[in-house]
Design a protein around this motif. Structure first.
Motif, PDB file in Angstrom:
ATOM      1  N   ALA A  12      -7.552 -33.213  18.862  1.00 59.17           N
ATOM      2  CA  ALA A  12      -7.326 -33.806  20.181  1.00 59.17           C
ATOM      3  C   ALA A  12      -8.620 -34.408  20.729  1.00 59.17           C
ATOM      4  CB  ALA A  12      -6.772 -32.770  21.145  1.00 59.17           C
ATOM      5  N   LYS A  13      -9.728 -33.705  20.566  1.00 60.27           N
ATOM      6  CA  LYS A  13     -11.015 -34.223  21.061  1.00 60.27           C
ATOM      7  C   LYS A  13     -11.426 -35.485  20.310  1.00 60.27           C
ATOM      8  CE  LYS A  13     -12.999 -29.894  22.687  1.00 60.27           C
ATOM      9  NZ  LYS A  13     -14.009 -28.848  22.460  1.00 60.27           N
ATOM     10  N   SER A  14     -11.082 -35.567  19.019  1.00 60.90           N
ATOM     11  CA  SER A  14     -11.482 -36.736  18.228  1.00 60.90           C
ATOM     12  C   SER A  14     -10.769 -38.007  18.677  1.00 60.90           C
ATOM     13  CB  SER A  14     -11.226 -36.496  16.741  1.00 60.90           C
ATOM     14  OG  SER A  14      -9.843 -36.497  16.449  1.00 60.90           O
ATOM     15  N   TYR A  15      -9.616 -37.878  19.357  1.00 61.85           N
ATOM     16  CA  TYR A  15      -8.884 -39.048  19.837  1.00 61.85           C
ATOM     17  C   TYR A  15      -9.326 -39.489  21.225  1.00 61.85           C
ATOM     18  CZ  TYR A  15      -5.788 -38.605  15.859  1.00 61.85           C
ATOM     19  OH  TYR A  15      -5.287 -38.536  14.594  1.00 61.85           O
ATOM     20  N   GLY A  16     -10.144 -38.718  21.890  1.00 65.26           N
ATOM     21  CA  GLY A  16     -10.654 -39.112  23.192  1.00 65.26           C
ATOM     22  C   GLY A  16     -10.033 -38.335  24.330  1.00 65.26           C
ATOM     23  N   LYS A  17     -10.394 -38.759  25.558  1.00 66.24           N
ATOM     24  CA  LYS A  17      -9.988 -38.030  26.759  1.00 66.24           C
ATOM     25  C   LYS A  17      -8.487 -38.030  26.990  1.00 66.24           C
ATOM     26  CE  LYS A  17     -13.956 -38.202  29.809  1.00 66.24           C
ATOM     27  NZ  LYS A  17     -14.449 -38.693  31.094  1.00 66.24           N
ATOM     28  N   GLY A  18      -7.780 -39.053  26.602  1.00 66.60           N
ATOM     29  CA  GLY A  18      -6.364 -39.176  26.939  1.00 66.60           C
ATOM     30  C   GLY A  18      -5.433 -38.284  26.138  1.00 66.60           C
ATOM     31  N   VAL A  19      -5.940 -37.613  25.111  1.00 62.71           N
ATOM     32  CA  VAL A  19      -5.073 -36.805  24.254  1.00 62.71           C
ATOM     33  C   VAL A  19      -5.358 -35.324  24.488  1.00 62.71           C
ATOM     34  CG1 VAL A  19      -4.406 -36.320  21.873  1.00 62.71           C
ATOM     35  CG2 VAL A  19      -5.021 -38.640  22.531  1.00 62.71           C
ATOM     36  N   GLU A  20      -4.291 -34.554  24.709  1.00 60.02           N
ATOM     37  CA  GLU A  20      -4.420 -33.126  24.966  1.00 60.02           C
ATOM     38  C   GLU A  20      -3.637 -32.332  23.931  1.00 60.02           C
ATOM     39  OE1 GLU A  20      -3.402 -32.018  28.994  1.00 60.02           O
ATOM     40  OE2 GLU A  20      -3.832 -34.053  29.689  1.00 60.02           O
ATOM     41  N   VAL A  21      -3.929 -31.058  23.870  1.00 57.07           N
ATOM     42  CA  VAL A  21      -3.161 -30.147  23.020  1.00 57.07           C
ATOM     43  C   VAL A  21      -1.885 -29.794  23.773  1.00 57.07           C
ATOM     44  CG1 VAL A  21      -3.135 -27.893  21.894  1.00 57.07           C
ATOM     45  CG2 VAL A  21      -5.251 -29.216  21.971  1.00 57.07           C
ATOM     46  N   GLY A  22      -0.755 -29.855  23.073  1.00 54.39           N
ATOM     47  CA  GLY A  22       0.531 -29.547  23.697  1.00 54.39           C
ATOM     48  C   GLY A  22       0.625 -28.094  24.131  1.00 54.39           C
ATOM     49  N   SER A  23       1.524 -27.838  25.067  1.00 55.05           N
ATOM     50  CA  SER A  23       1.714 -26.491  25.602  1.00 55.05           C
ATOM     51  C   SER A  23       2.441 -25.604  24.590  1.00 55.05           C
ATOM     52  CB  SER A  23       2.532 -26.563  26.889  1.00 55.05           C
ATOM     53  OG  SER A  23       3.849 -26.997  26.588  1.00 55.05           O
ATOM     54  N   VAL A  24       2.488 -24.322  24.900  1.00 55.98           N
ATOM     55  CA  VAL A  24       3.197 -23.363  24.048  1.00 55.98           C
ATOM     56  C   VAL A  24       4.679 -23.728  23.998  1.00 55.98           C
ATOM     57  CG1 VAL A  24       3.856 -20.937  23.813  1.00 55.98           C
ATOM     58  CG2 VAL A  24       1.524 -21.536  24.492  1.00 55.98           C
TER      59      VAL A  24
END
Length: 173
Positions: free
Chosen positions: A71-83
């Motif tokens: 997620a960090k490698s794609y930049g600020k706009g990408v987050e890890v999905g919720s449980v």
């Protein structure tokens, strides 16, 4: 002259015996494969191969980049999905077992990590696809293609997450 040739020949034979004489022959014992039948040797080789493949699969799974790192490698706009998103994704993947099974038919020792990309809009997900993957063999590409095709039908409902881009990972063993 014949004596010199005979002497030279005997010296060469002595040197040859001395050079080879130190070799020790290992006796047939319990640890020797020669005492095993052909079927036992083949079974032993198969078990050793399975152990090597399992160790290789564990190393591939262990060395795969974590979802947070991806997620960090794609930049600020990408987050890890919720449980909740992860659990829903797992249900969708479980509903398509033929993807991994078909790839596993090609390589019975196949294992890998698949990163899914999910775009959430106001009405729920509008894009779900395989983003990246790391497999133990090229047979994993079959699973990727099948999962990407199946993912076009997967829909995450609105309210599951805010609008944005998410990544989630699934490991296959």
């Amino acid at each position: 002259m014949k004596l010199i040739r005979l002497t030279t020949l005997s010296l060469l034979a002595t040197f040859a015996l001395a050079a080879c004489g130190g070799d020790k022959v290992q006796p047939d014992g319990e640890g020797s494969d020669s005492a095993l039948t052909l079927e036992q040797r083949e079974a032993k080789q198969i078990e050793e191969y399975k152990k090597r493949q399992a160790a290789f699969a564990d190393s591939v799974l262990g060395n795969a980049r974590g979802v947070t790192e991806v997620a960090k490698s794609y930049g600020k706009g990408v987050e890890v999905g919720s449980v909740q998103m992860r659990d829903s994704l797992m249900k969708y993947v479980a509903a398509s077992p033929q993807c991994f099974k078909n790839a596993r038919d090609v390589d019975p020792y196949l294992a890998g990590t698949v990163t899914f990309y999910i775009h959430m809009s106001v009405v729920g997900s509008d894009v779900v696809r395989v983003q990246t993957s790391e497999w133990t063999s090229p047979a994993g590409n079959m699973a990727d293609k099948c999962l990407s095709e199946a993912a076009t039908k997967w829909k995450f409902p609105m309210g599951m997450a805010k609008q944005g881009q998410y990544v989630l990972q699934v490991q296959f063993k």
